[in-house]
Every structure is written in C-alpha cells, then in structure tokens.
Design an enzyme around this catalytic site. Structure first.
Site, PDB file in Angstrom:
ATOM      1  N   GLU A   1       0.824  -1.185  -0.011  1.00  0.00           N
ATOM      2  CA  GLU A   1       0.082   0.144   0.029  1.00  0.00           C
ATOM      3  C   GLU A   1       0.817   1.524  -0.133  1.00  0.00           C
ATOM      4  O   GLU A   1       0.507   2.380  -0.671  1.00  0.00           O
ATOM      5  CB  GLU A   1      -0.932  -0.085   1.163  1.00  0.00           C
ATOM      6  CG  GLU A   1      -2.040  -1.219   1.100  1.00  0.00           C
ATOM      7  CD  GLU A   1      -1.619  -2.494   1.725  1.00  0.00           C
ATOM      8  OE1 GLU A   1      -2.124  -3.405   1.481  1.00  0.00           O
ATOM      9  OE2 GLU A   1      -0.347  -2.675   2.025  1.00  0.00           O
TER      10      GLU A   1
ATOM     11  N   ARG B   1       8.146 -12.263  -0.212  1.00  0.00           N
ATOM     12  CA  ARG B   1       7.290 -11.132   0.099  1.00  0.00           C
ATOM     13  C   ARG B   1       7.451 -10.641   1.275  1.00  0.00           C
ATOM     14  O   ARG B   1       7.770  -9.347   1.374  1.00  0.00           O
ATOM     15  CB  ARG B   1       5.810 -11.671   0.035  1.00  0.00           C
ATOM     16  CG  ARG B   1       4.747 -10.401   0.381  1.00  0.00           C
ATOM     17  CD  ARG B   1       4.668  -9.419  -0.645  1.00  0.00           C
ATOM     18  NE  ARG B   1       3.731  -8.520  -0.310  1.00  0.00           N
ATOM     19  CZ  ARG B   1       3.565  -7.232  -0.916  1.00  0.00           C
ATOM     20  NH1 ARG B   1       4.139  -7.083  -2.192  1.00  0.00           N
ATOM     21  NH2 ARG B   1       2.666  -6.603  -0.632  1.00  0.00           N
TER      22      ARG B   1
ATOM     23  N   MET C   1      15.917  -4.377   0.507  1.00  0.00           N
ATOM     24  CA  MET C   1      14.559  -3.610   0.602  1.00  0.00           C
ATOM     25  C   MET C   1      14.551  -2.568  -0.301  1.00  0.00           C
ATOM     26  O   MET C   1      15.455  -1.767  -0.734  1.00  0.00           O
ATOM     27  CB  MET C   1      14.420  -2.957   2.050  1.00  0.00           C
ATOM     28  CG  MET C   1      14.257  -4.317   2.983  1.00  0.00           C
ATOM     29  SD  MET C   1      12.837  -5.085   2.668  1.00  0.00           S
ATOM     30  CE  MET C   1      11.608  -3.901   3.012  1.00  0.00           C
ATOM     31  N   GLY C   2      13.584  -2.511  -0.894  1.00  0.00           N
ATOM     32  CA  GLY C   2      13.140  -1.220  -2.104  1.00  0.00           C
ATOM     33  C   GLY C   2      13.791  -1.287  -3.359  1.00  0.00           C
ATOM     34  O   GLY C   2      13.947  -0.506  -4.070  1.00  0.00           O
ATOM     35  N   GLU C   3      13.990  -2.722  -3.556  1.00  0.00           N
ATOM     36  CA  GLU C   3      14.666  -2.826  -4.967  1.00  0.00           C
ATOM     37  C   GLU C   3      13.852  -3.713  -5.985  1.00  0.00           C
ATOM     38  O   GLU C   3      14.298  -4.357  -6.996  1.00  0.00           O
ATOM     39  CB  GLU C   3      15.999  -3.738  -4.933  1.00  0.00           C
ATOM     40  CG  GLU C   3      17.065  -2.689  -4.526  1.00  0.00           C
ATOM     41  CD  GLU C   3      18.432  -3.490  -4.793  1.00  0.00           C
ATOM     42  OE1 GLU C   3      19.291  -2.416  -5.225  1.00  0.00           O
ATOM     43  OE2 GLU C   3      18.493  -4.579  -4.417  1.00  0.00           O
TER      44      GLU C   3
ATOM     45  N   ASN D   1       0.972  -7.312  -7.217  1.00  0.00           N
ATOM     46  CA  ASN D   1       0.686  -6.210  -8.335  1.00  0.00           C
ATOM     47  C   ASN D   1       1.385  -6.732  -9.780  1.00  0.00           C
ATOM     48  O   ASN D   1       2.542  -7.001  -9.730  1.00  0.00           O
ATOM     49  CB  ASN D   1       1.609  -5.118  -7.873  1.00  0.00           C
ATOM     50  CG  ASN D   1       0.971  -3.726  -8.712  1.00  0.00           C
ATOM     51  OD1 ASN D   1       0.713  -4.039  -9.717  1.00  0.00           O
ATOM     52  ND2 ASN D   1       1.635  -2.518  -8.345  1.00  0.00           N
TER      53      ASN D   1
END
Length: 423
Positions: free
Chosen positions: A60, A270, A310-312, A336
């Site tokens: 989200e 995940r 993280m964030g990649e 997604n």
C-alpha cells in the site's frame, strides 16, 4: 455486532494482540520497537491541519507513493502524515519520503487511542488506502468533522461477504465515509450493497495503472547484467512469493536448469522475516545461491539470486527477461501484476488472483498475462518465452498497452480529494 461490542471484544483481545506482537518479534525484531506508538503514546511531534494518509504495509505504501507526491505538489503548504501498521511499511515510507512527510504507526482501533492520535495530528482530511476499514478511527474522525476518503478502494466478493456478516458494524461505518473511490464498477456495487451512501461512491479506477517508472532503471539494470557478464544468460524472476510457493518455484527452476544450465532465478520472498529461511531452502535443495544484500556480483556458477534487499523490487524486475508474480500459486490473492508489465516484461502468475481480478482480466484478455498451475507449467512457460522472442514481445507490448489505456485514475482521485479539502 455493533461498534460498542466490537470495541469491547477488541479490548478483551489485547493480551492476544500482545502475544502476536511478541511472536512476530521473534522472527522480525522490529515488531518489538515503537510499541507505545501502537497505543498513541510516545507519538512524534506532528504538525496539525494537514492530510493524514494511512497505508497498512509495503504494498500500500508503494501504491500510495504517486498520490503522496501529487498531494505534496498540489498542496505544498499542508503537512502530510503517513501511517502504517508494519515495520517493513515504516521502512519503505521513510526510504521513499524521508523527512518530507510526518510518520508514525497507526494506533490500534481503540476509541481512546484513535482519539489521542487525532488530537495530536488534527488533520483536515483523512485518506485510507485500499480497504483498511477501522470503525473507531473512522467514527472519531466523523465526530471531529474530518472527512475520510477510501482511496483506490477494492473489495473482493469474499471480503464483501465477510463484511456483510457484520452489517450492524459495517453499514454505520461506511455511512461515515465522505468518499469511496473504487477501482471498478463491480466493487462500487459491493460497497453500495453493504450500505455505503450512493453519493459518496465514485469509480475512479486503479492508481496502480499510473505507475511511473524511472527512465534510467532499465539502463542501470542492463549495466549490472553486463558487469555480471550475464547479458546472454536467461534470467527470470519470481517476486513476492509466499510460504509454500518458494518450493514450487525452485522445483520449476530445477527443471529449467536441466535444459538451460546457465539460467538464473531471482527469487524475492514477500516478507523480510522469511529471507533467511528461504535462503536455507535454496541451499538445502543444492542450488548455488547468492544474496543480493551482500552486494556481491553474481558469478557464472550462481543459480539463484535471493532478492533480500529492501526497496529494489522494480530494479530486480528490470534485471529479468520473464516475471512471475507470487501470492498466486497459493491462495493469497496475488500481488501487483502491473509493475513488471510497466517494465515491459512478459508476466506469469498462478490462478489465485482474487485481489486483482479486474487487472488480471484485462491483462489476460490483452494477451499480456500467462497463468500457470504448478511447477511443470511454470517451467514450461518460462522456457517457452525464452525460446519464442516474438511471443515474448507480443506479451510485453500488450502489457504496456493495457497500462496506457487505463491511466488517469490518479487525477480523478485527486479531484475527489480536492472537493473534500475545499478552497
């Protein structure tokens, strides 16, 4: 069940909530930190009279990022407070926005905790992403005259049936919402059937179609593959996988290696608390595995790259030729599908896509999505897309066309929020 009974049961459940936090903290120590915020104590200083936006977790938060940036550009004088419920969501918000937004955990849905939070934040508008419906938070906003908008709202048939069992709680809560900006007409009808006011339900589409990809992302990915000397290697990614799914993915990869021994799988679980266990699973199955978090270059003998950074995720998608989106071979509802499509990747998924039925249907109808049932199917489809570049190109272009045809939801949502903010 009405709101008062719900509140009583929530208070009685506090020992179980504390136990759940403790159990989660054993796997993810960050759950043991900032606990006071979850009860509206030790909140950071918050500038009032702005916009409060709630994004429950990582997914989200990423979906909300374009909306938050648009709100910052459109209302630069208004402070924006972004809340979430998970440590990974908190890390993502801070990585995306730093000091550009105010941030804390959303307190539990207890009337006194919600009141303390709102007394501190005093927002002019509350925006809740997707379907995080908390009766006491919404009621406390209504008592203070704070309009609440449900943004990018989705409601599956299964969720609608669940809410429908508690209509004495759900109907008054929905009646207190000022705007329900839903993704599809089917979801609009489900909200109306549960008691939402017709004048506050709008079909705006999914802002996930308005995904903006960094123009330099593909170039950086190509440069890294060149540095790995992997330009000619077949590379595929299995992203956002859940427990029980990694085994299927690894079984498929072993089949692929039998005919393409130079193939590389990028495996991205995940949840960060599963990184170590998935790494052990890869090693136990005899697969040469390198962890992305080490920063080490992928060697020619590596068979799996574990995406434990993280964030990649978008960057890791960009590195691959073919993308499988997880949460779909197990009954989790999928994740997604548009991120790999926006990067021009052929997209595969399992059959469990109840969280993304409309998006999946559009991609499937356009020929941009291939569905697989298990390891054999997955291995066969990945290998076929490598063998058939023309088919891969058709899927790639079809996905980009679906995205282009559905863009504009963000502007429609901003127009609705603007009406609530007023002049």
């Amino acid at each position: 069940m009405n709101r008062h009974l719900y509140t009583l049961l929530l208070h009685l459940a506090l020992p179980l909530i504390a136990l759940r936090l403790a159990l989660r903290a054993r796997k993810a120590p960050a759950y043991a930190r900032r606990i006071k915020e979850r009860f509206s104590f030790a909140l950071p200083p918050l500038k009032p009279d702005g916009i409060w936006l709630h994004a429950v977790s990582v997914g989200e938060s990423i979906a909300a990022a374009p909306l938050i940036r648009a709100l910052q550009a459109r209302y630069p004088e208004l402070p924006i407070t972004v809340t979430c419920m998970t440590p990974t969501g908190s890390e993502r918000i801070q990585a995306l926005f730093g000091d550009g937004v105010q941030h804390c955990y959303l307190p539990y849905d207890l009337p006194w905790a919600a009141a303390r939070f709102l007394n501190r934040a005093r927002p002019r508008l509350a925006v809740v992403m997707e379907t995080e419906l908390w009766p006491n938070h919404i009621h406390q906003c209504a008592r203070r005259g704070i309009p609440v908008a449900l943004a990018n709202a989705r409601l599956s048939e299964r969720s609608a049936r669940g809410y429908g069992r508690f209509k004495r709680l759900t109907t008054p809560m929905l009646a207190e919402l000022a705007l329900i900006a839903v993704q599809t007409q089917a979801e609009a009808e489900r909200f109306l059937a549960l008691g939402a006011r017709r004048d506050c339900v709008e079909v705006t589409g999914s802002i996930k179609f308005d995904l903006q990809i960094d123009a330099g992302l593909a170039q950086r990915a190509a440069e890294l593959r060149r540095a790995w000397q992997a330009e000619q290697r077949p590379v595929w990614i299995a992203a956002s996988t859940h427990a029980g799914e990694d085994e299927i993915v690894l079984a498929a990869h072993r089949q692929i290696l039998a005919s393409r021994p130079d193939a590389l799988l990028i495996l991205v679980p995940r949840h960060p608390e599963r990184f170590d266990s998935v790494h052990q699973l890869c090693l136990h199955q005899g697969l040469t595995t390198r962890r992305r978090s080490t920063g080490e270059a992928v060697a020619s003998g590596d068979q799996v790259l574990l995406g434990d950074s993280m964030g990649e995720l978008l960057f890791l998608y960009a590195l691959a030729d073919v993308a499988f989106v997880g949460g779909s071979l197990v009954a989790n509802g999928g994740h997604n599908l548009l991120e790999p499509a926006a990067l021009g990747k052929p997209v595969l998924s399992g059959p469990h896509l109840f969280n993304f039925l409309e998006i999946a249907a559009q991609l499937r109808e356009a020929g941009a999505l291939g569905e697989v049932q298990g390891a054999d199917d997955l291995a066969g489809e990945v290998a076929a897309l490598w063998r058939e570049p023309a088919r891969s190109e058709r899927m790639r272009q079809a996905g980009l066309n679906v995205l282009k045809a559905n863009q504009g939801a963000l502007e429609r949502l901003l127009a609705g929020l603007g009406r609530l903010l007023g002049p």
